[in-house]
Design a protein around this motif. Structure first.
Motif, mmCIF file in Angstrom:
data_model
loop_
_atom_site.group_PDB
_atom_site.id
_atom_site.type_symbol
_atom_site.label_atom_id
_atom_site.label_comp_id
_atom_site.label_asym_id
_atom_site.label_seq_id
_atom_site.Cartn_x
_atom_site.Cartn_y
_atom_site.Cartn_z
ATOM 1 N N ARG A 24 -15.386 -28.334 -39.030
ATOM 2 C CA ARG A 24 -14.039 -28.880 -39.217
ATOM 3 C C ARG A 24 -12.993 -27.779 -39.069
ATOM 4 O O ARG A 24 -11.977 -27.954 -38.382
ATOM 5 C CB ARG A 24 -13.906 -29.547 -40.589
ATOM 6 C CG ARG A 24 -12.590 -30.307 -40.768
ATOM 7 C CD ARG A 24 -12.365 -30.707 -42.201
ATOM 8 N NE ARG A 24 -12.116 -29.550 -43.057
ATOM 9 C CZ ARG A 24 -10.976 -28.848 -43.094
ATOM 10 N NH1 ARG A 24 -9.959 -29.187 -42.326
ATOM 11 N NH2 ARG A 24 -10.838 -27.820 -43.893
ATOM 12 N N LEU A 25 -13.238 -26.642 -39.689
ATOM 13 C CA LEU A 25 -12.300 -25.521 -39.592
ATOM 14 C C LEU A 25 -12.134 -25.077 -38.151
ATOM 15 O O LEU A 25 -11.018 -24.807 -37.694
ATOM 16 C CB LEU A 25 -12.776 -24.343 -40.451
ATOM 17 C CG LEU A 25 -12.659 -24.521 -41.952
ATOM 18 C CD1 LEU A 25 -13.379 -23.386 -42.677
ATOM 19 C CD2 LEU A 25 -11.207 -24.589 -42.372
ATOM 20 N N TYR A 26 -13.237 -24.990 -37.439
ATOM 21 C CA TYR A 26 -13.186 -24.526 -36.052
ATOM 22 C C TYR A 26 -12.493 -25.532 -35.139
ATOM 23 O O TYR A 26 -11.586 -25.182 -34.395
ATOM 24 C CB TYR A 26 -14.606 -24.242 -35.543
ATOM 25 C CG TYR A 26 -14.637 -23.743 -34.126
ATOM 26 C CD1 TYR A 26 -14.327 -22.423 -33.843
ATOM 27 C CD2 TYR A 26 -14.966 -24.581 -33.080
ATOM 28 C CE1 TYR A 26 -14.342 -21.949 -32.538
ATOM 29 C CE2 TYR A 26 -14.991 -24.120 -31.770
ATOM 30 C CZ TYR A 26 -14.682 -22.806 -31.507
ATOM 31 O OH TYR A 26 -14.693 -22.352 -30.217
ATOM 32 N N ASN A 30 -8.397 -24.892 -35.941
ATOM 33 C CA ASN A 30 -8.265 -23.764 -35.015
ATOM 34 C C ASN A 30 -8.579 -22.408 -35.659
ATOM 35 O O ASN A 30 -8.007 -21.394 -35.276
ATOM 36 C CB ASN A 30 -6.875 -23.727 -34.391
ATOM 37 C CG ASN A 30 -6.878 -24.096 -32.936
ATOM 38 O OD1 ASN A 30 -7.910 -24.400 -32.365
ATOM 39 N ND2 ASN A 30 -5.711 -24.077 -32.331
ATOM 40 N N VAL A 31 -9.470 -22.384 -36.635
ATOM 41 C CA VAL A 31 -9.860 -21.129 -37.279
ATOM 42 C C VAL A 31 -10.876 -20.433 -36.377
ATOM 43 O O VAL A 31 -11.790 -21.071 -35.848
ATOM 44 C CB VAL A 31 -10.466 -21.390 -38.679
ATOM 45 C CG1 VAL A 31 -10.941 -20.096 -39.315
ATOM 46 C CG2 VAL A 31 -9.452 -22.082 -39.563
ATOM 47 N N ILE A 36 -14.462 -17.682 -39.975
ATOM 48 C CA ILE A 36 -15.395 -18.630 -40.582
ATOM 49 C C ILE A 36 -16.627 -17.887 -41.074
ATOM 50 O O ILE A 36 -17.100 -18.118 -42.196
ATOM 51 C CB ILE A 36 -15.770 -19.735 -39.572
ATOM 52 C CG1 ILE A 36 -14.545 -20.604 -39.259
ATOM 53 C CG2 ILE A 36 -16.936 -20.573 -40.087
ATOM 54 C CD1 ILE A 36 -14.738 -21.559 -38.111
ATOM 55 N N ALA A 37 -17.147 -16.976 -40.269
ATOM 56 C CA ALA A 37 -18.321 -16.193 -40.669
ATOM 57 C C ALA A 37 -18.030 -15.385 -41.926
ATOM 58 O O ALA A 37 -18.842 -15.347 -42.861
ATOM 59 C CB ALA A 37 -18.743 -15.264 -39.532
ATOM 60 N N VAL A 69 -8.250 -30.440 -32.434
ATOM 61 C CA VAL A 69 -7.067 -29.810 -31.844
ATOM 62 C C VAL A 69 -7.396 -28.466 -31.227
ATOM 63 O O VAL A 69 -6.505 -27.695 -30.905
ATOM 64 C CB VAL A 69 -5.951 -29.608 -32.895
ATOM 65 C CG1 VAL A 69 -5.440 -30.924 -33.421
ATOM 66 C CG2 VAL A 69 -6.419 -28.717 -34.024
ATOM 67 N N ARG A 70 -8.677 -28.166 -31.041
ATOM 68 C CA ARG A 70 -9.116 -26.859 -30.560
ATOM 69 C C ARG A 70 -8.468 -26.512 -29.235
ATOM 70 O O ARG A 70 -8.482 -27.295 -28.297
ATOM 71 C CB ARG A 70 -10.638 -26.859 -30.399
ATOM 72 C CG ARG A 70 -11.219 -25.509 -30.113
ATOM 73 C CD ARG A 70 -11.342 -24.742 -31.383
ATOM 74 N NE ARG A 70 -11.430 -23.345 -31.097
ATOM 75 C CZ ARG A 70 -11.053 -22.398 -31.924
ATOM 76 N NH1 ARG A 70 -10.587 -22.703 -33.095
ATOM 77 N NH2 ARG A 70 -11.161 -21.160 -31.605
#
Length: 72
Positions: A24-26, A30-31, A36-37, A69-70
């Motif tokens: 979801r974050l990615y 757009n994280v 994230i890691a 939205v990537r």
């Protein structure tokens, strides 16, 4: 004998909920993968494989495709 996968595997460091949140974050927020890691205390490649659907394929999405939205 069936091979255990995902959080049922004895060496699993992630859970299905964490995998859903990473994706979801990615895809929706757009994280970047390295953030994230860092947030989930895993390697860059582990996070990359999760968000690019190379691993944890059995985990269903927690977001809808219209939320994506990537922009790479």
């Amino acid at each position: 004998m069936k091979v255990r996968q995902g959080e049922d595997h004895h060496n699993a460091k992630l859970t299905d909920k964490i995998v859903q949140e990473m994706r979801r974050l990615y895809w929706c927020e757009n994280v970047r993968v390295f953030k994230i890691a860092y947030q989930f205390k895993c390697t860059y490649m582990t996070a990359y494989d999760v968000v690019k659907y190379r691993t944890w394929l059995h985990v269903k999405e927690s977001f809808k495709s219209q939320e994506i939205v990537r922009e790479d």
